[in-house]
Design an enzyme around this catalytic site. Structure first.
Site, PDB file in Angstrom:
ATOM      1  N   GLU A 106       0.819  -1.216   0.000  1.00 26.94           N
ATOM      2  CA  GLU A 106       0.000   0.000   0.000  1.00 26.94           C
ATOM      3  C   GLU A 106       0.856   1.269   0.000  1.00 26.94           C
ATOM      4  O   GLU A 106       0.454   2.291  -0.565  1.00 26.94           O
ATOM      5  CB  GLU A 106      -0.933   0.008   1.211  1.00 26.94           C
ATOM      6  CG  GLU A 106      -2.061  -1.008   1.137  1.00 26.94           C
ATOM      7  CD  GLU A 106      -1.714  -2.370   1.709  1.00 26.94           C
ATOM      8  OE1 GLU A 106      -2.610  -3.236   1.781  1.00 26.94           O
ATOM      9  OE2 GLU A 106      -0.519  -2.564   2.093  1.00 26.94           O
ATOM     10  N   PHE A 165     -11.952  -7.866  13.502  1.00 23.06           N
ATOM     11  CA  PHE A 165     -10.789  -8.234  12.698  1.00 23.06           C
ATOM     12  C   PHE A 165     -10.512  -7.149  11.653  1.00 23.06           C
ATOM     13  O   PHE A 165     -11.385  -6.732  10.918  1.00 23.06           O
ATOM     14  CB  PHE A 165     -11.047  -9.571  11.998  1.00 23.06           C
ATOM     15  CG  PHE A 165      -9.931 -10.010  11.084  1.00 23.06           C
ATOM     16  CD1 PHE A 165      -8.685 -10.345  11.586  1.00 23.06           C
ATOM     17  CD2 PHE A 165     -10.129 -10.058   9.710  1.00 23.06           C
ATOM     18  CE1 PHE A 165      -7.658 -10.745  10.750  1.00 23.06           C
ATOM     19  CE2 PHE A 165      -9.109 -10.466   8.859  1.00 23.06           C
ATOM     20  CZ  PHE A 165      -7.866 -10.802   9.376  1.00 23.06           C
ATOM     21  N   GLN A 166      -9.270  -6.671  11.644  1.00 23.67           N
ATOM     22  CA  GLN A 166      -8.793  -5.636  10.727  1.00 23.67           C
ATOM     23  C   GLN A 166      -9.567  -4.330  10.866  1.00 23.67           C
ATOM     24  O   GLN A 166      -9.808  -3.615   9.887  1.00 23.67           O
ATOM     25  CB  GLN A 166      -8.804  -6.128   9.265  1.00 23.67           C
ATOM     26  CG  GLN A 166      -7.773  -7.227   9.016  1.00 23.67           C
ATOM     27  CD  GLN A 166      -7.539  -7.530   7.547  1.00 23.67           C
ATOM     28  OE1 GLN A 166      -8.429  -7.350   6.710  1.00 23.67           O
ATOM     29  NE2 GLN A 166      -6.349  -7.994   7.216  1.00 23.67           N
ATOM     30  N   LYS A 224     -17.833  -1.952   5.067  1.00 23.48           N
ATOM     31  CA  LYS A 224     -18.061  -3.005   4.078  1.00 23.48           C
ATOM     32  C   LYS A 224     -19.537  -3.203   3.772  1.00 23.48           C
ATOM     33  O   LYS A 224     -19.909  -3.424   2.605  1.00 23.48           O
ATOM     34  CB  LYS A 224     -17.445  -4.317   4.570  1.00 23.48           C
ATOM     35  CG  LYS A 224     -17.548  -5.445   3.551  1.00 23.48           C
ATOM     36  CD  LYS A 224     -16.834  -6.701   4.018  1.00 23.48           C
ATOM     37  CE  LYS A 224     -16.921  -7.801   2.964  1.00 23.48           C
ATOM     38  NZ  LYS A 224     -16.207  -9.035   3.387  1.00 23.48           N
ATOM     39  N   MET A 254      23.136  10.725   3.911  1.00 23.22           N
ATOM     40  CA  MET A 254      22.982  11.968   4.666  1.00 23.22           C
ATOM     41  C   MET A 254      23.169  11.729   6.157  1.00 23.22           C
ATOM     42  O   MET A 254      23.713  12.581   6.874  1.00 23.22           O
ATOM     43  CB  MET A 254      21.616  12.599   4.385  1.00 23.22           C
ATOM     44  CG  MET A 254      21.499  14.031   4.885  1.00 23.22           C
ATOM     45  SD  MET A 254      22.692  15.169   4.106  1.00 23.22           S
ATOM     46  CE  MET A 254      21.835  15.574   2.589  1.00 23.22           C
TER      47      MET A 254
END
Length: 573
Positions: free
Chosen positions: A64, A126-127, A176, A485
């Site tokens: 993602e 869940f999630q 959902k 750096m």
């Protein structure tokens, strides 16, 4: 066994679902590309995508974070909102770095995240993750859809907010069940946002004050930021600058707003800016900031910043004006509208001949420099040679670090929308996926990702996208075997205690590229690069170049922490 991607007969739905309404709304917004990754909470949306039968292209990134950085590159080059789709929980939280990056750099994104069903919201299902709570500080606005009826209005508002005023990311979180269930009625009315009315046009009296200050100025200076590019005002800026012979410097993100090879351009200002630019800011009597936010990497110690100057600040975001630097002539406006009004009012060239002579002498006496004693690959030489090989016409993306600063210094960007980098957040791993988005936004343009060996390894899984899509992105790894750096700061300010900044173990990048069926090459000398770069740039496919550069090279000039920008080190060899 390969899974057939499309059945001969696609399933039809008698009544549209919330997901179908979402797809219709995206089509109405003329979306042509979505970057995303599927998961449970967005399966109804992906099913609707499947049924939409190619109304727009979905780019399956392999993480993602790759999706949102690609969307940032797409937005930066195209000027249109980048669209991202991810599932709930870890899918959404994997986007957080990119959302914060887009917020800092004013990039228009519309991020659609799945959420658990409304029946289990707040139960640690869940999630499940509190996307609204997490993203509120790092978005321009966010929504959680409560009814499929609202989807058309919310999507219209999201695109409007993301792309108007000061651009930025907008999150739309969709449970959902709302995307999955039938939608019998939708809100087809237009939106009305009385609390969101950005000021686009300047106050003419403030422009008149700027005009009068410009007439009286003996040492004027223009500072360009990304706001000039977002406002599509580069042509107007060039007209005004040439008509009145005004010197120009730039922030990191403003590069390309004014031609980098123009005789009136002094170079980038700030921590790794040119001597001429930083001294011009320190000595000017009128500083005209157009679309920059006066961040600390530009200003250094504020007590010493532009102390002799009347400061005029043109910015579409009123919150930026006076936030860091005292502003004497505030102008809240879109950059193009402000420059249009300024062009109408300015009719007298300032008497600043001595100033221009001084700046010209500084440019001649204190140019950017590097030692080039042998055929070894010198990173500054590498970037300058890349510029020459591409005639300065490529779209160039970078991560953050030494290679970013060398690219800003030595690749003279002559046009807007050619420079794609992570400025405010300084995100490692940004450059490569951003190049994918840039290439999709400008398929006929050459795109080069200049990345460090450290940052590239954070998002290298997106090589799969190059392989799958055949995108002709050229990847140049400025490989110094270190977090460059970090190593430079440890050398300068930590008595050379190189704590975890030297990377002794690396993959074979050439073999890595070849494992994705992508052409890979390793260069260790200038001759190898010179002998091959033209053929590589002409090659109609992706190429990865592992360019081994000297580890000890540092970025100069440099303003040490706590110092004013006139207190540079490394100005001369």
């Amino acid at each position: 066994m390969n899974v057939e991607t499309k059945p001969k007969t696609q399933p039809k739905t008698a009544v549209k679902t919330g997901a179908d309404i979402l797809i219709d709304s995206l089509i109405e917004q003329k979306v042509d590309t979505i970057f995303g990754y599927p998961g449970g909470a967005v399966l109804p949306i992906y099913d609707a995508l499947y049924r939409s039968d190619g109304d727009f292209e979905h780019i399956l990134t392999r993480h993602e974070q790759g999706a949102i950085h690609a969307a940032e590159g797409y937005a930066r080059v195209s000027g249109r909102p980048g669209v991202v789709l991810a599932t709930s929980g870890p899918g959404a939280t994997n986007l957080i770095t990119g959302i914060a990056d887009a917020m800092m750099d004013s990039l228009p994104l519309v991020i659609i995240t799945g959420q658990v069903a409304t029946s289990v919201t707040g139960t640690d299902a869940f999630q499940e993750a509190d996307v609204m709570g997490i993203t509120t500080p790092i978005t321009k606005h966010n929504y959680q859809v409560q009814s499929s009826y609202d989807i058309p209005r919310i999507i219209k508002e999201a695109f409007h907010i993301a792309s108007t005023g000061r651009p930025g990311p907008v999150v739309v979180d969709i449970p959902k069940d709302i995307s999955a269930n039938p939608c019998l009625k939708v809100d087809e009315s237009d939106f009305h946002l009385p609390g969101y009315q950005p000021t686009i046009k300047p106050n003419p009296l403030q422009i008149k004050k700027l005009t009068e200050a410009l007439k009286k100025s003996k040492k004027p200076l223009i500072l360009t930021g990304a706001g000039v590019i977002h406002g599509k005002a580069s042509d107007l800026l060039l007209d005004i600058v040439e008509a009145y012979e005004l010197p120009v410097t730039s922030t990191l993100l403003g590069l390309g707003a004014f031609p980098g090879d123009h005789k009136l351009f002094l170079g980038m200002a700030g921590m790794h800016g040119t001597y001429t630019s930083n001294m011009a800011i320190s000595e000017c009597d009128l500083l005209i900031n157009i679309g920059a936010r006066f961040d600390d990497r530009l200003t250094g110690n504020l007590e010493h910043f532009a102390t002799n100057a009347t400061v005029a600040h043109i910015d579409i975001d009123p919150a930026e004006i006076g936030k860091n630097v005292t502003t004497h002539i505030p102008i809240v406006s879109d950059s193009r509208a402000a420059l249009e009004e300024l062009k109408k009012q300015v009719n007298e060239k300032p008497d600043h001949g001595a100033w221009m002579t001084q700046l010209k002498e500084n440019k001649a006496s204190y140019p950017l420099w590097y030692n080039n004693p042998s055929e070894d690959m010198i990173p500054q030489w590498l970037i300058k040679s890349l510029h020459d090989a591409t005639n300065g016409d490529a779209i160039v993306t970078t991560d953050v670090g030494q290679h970013q600063m060398w690219t800003a210094q030595y690749y003279a960007f002559a046009q807007p929308n050619k420079w794609v980098t992570s400025g405010g957040l300084g995100t490692m791993g940004f450059g490569f996926p951003a190049a994918i988005g840039a290439q999709l936004a400008a398929p006929e343009e050459p795109v080069v990702a200049v990345v460090g060996d450290g940052g590239f390894q954070m998002t290298l899984q997106e090589l799969s996208v190059l392989q799958e899509r055949g995108l002709p992105v050229k990847i140049i790894i400025v490989n110094n075997g270190a977090l460059g750096m970090v190593r430079q700061w440890q050398e300068a300010f930590y008595d050379k205690r190189y704590s975890e900044s030297i990377v002794s173990v690396q993959p074979d990048f050439v073999k890595l590229a070849e494992s994705y069926n992508i052409r890979g090459m390793k260069f260790e000398t200038q001759k190898q690069f010179n002998d091959n770069i033209k053929e590589i740039m002409d090659y109609n496919g992706p190429v990865l170049l592992d360019c081994r550069v000297l580890q000890q090279e540092n970025v100069y000039p440099m303003v040490p922490p706590g110092k004013g920008i006139h207190e540079m080190i490394g100005v001369k060899p």
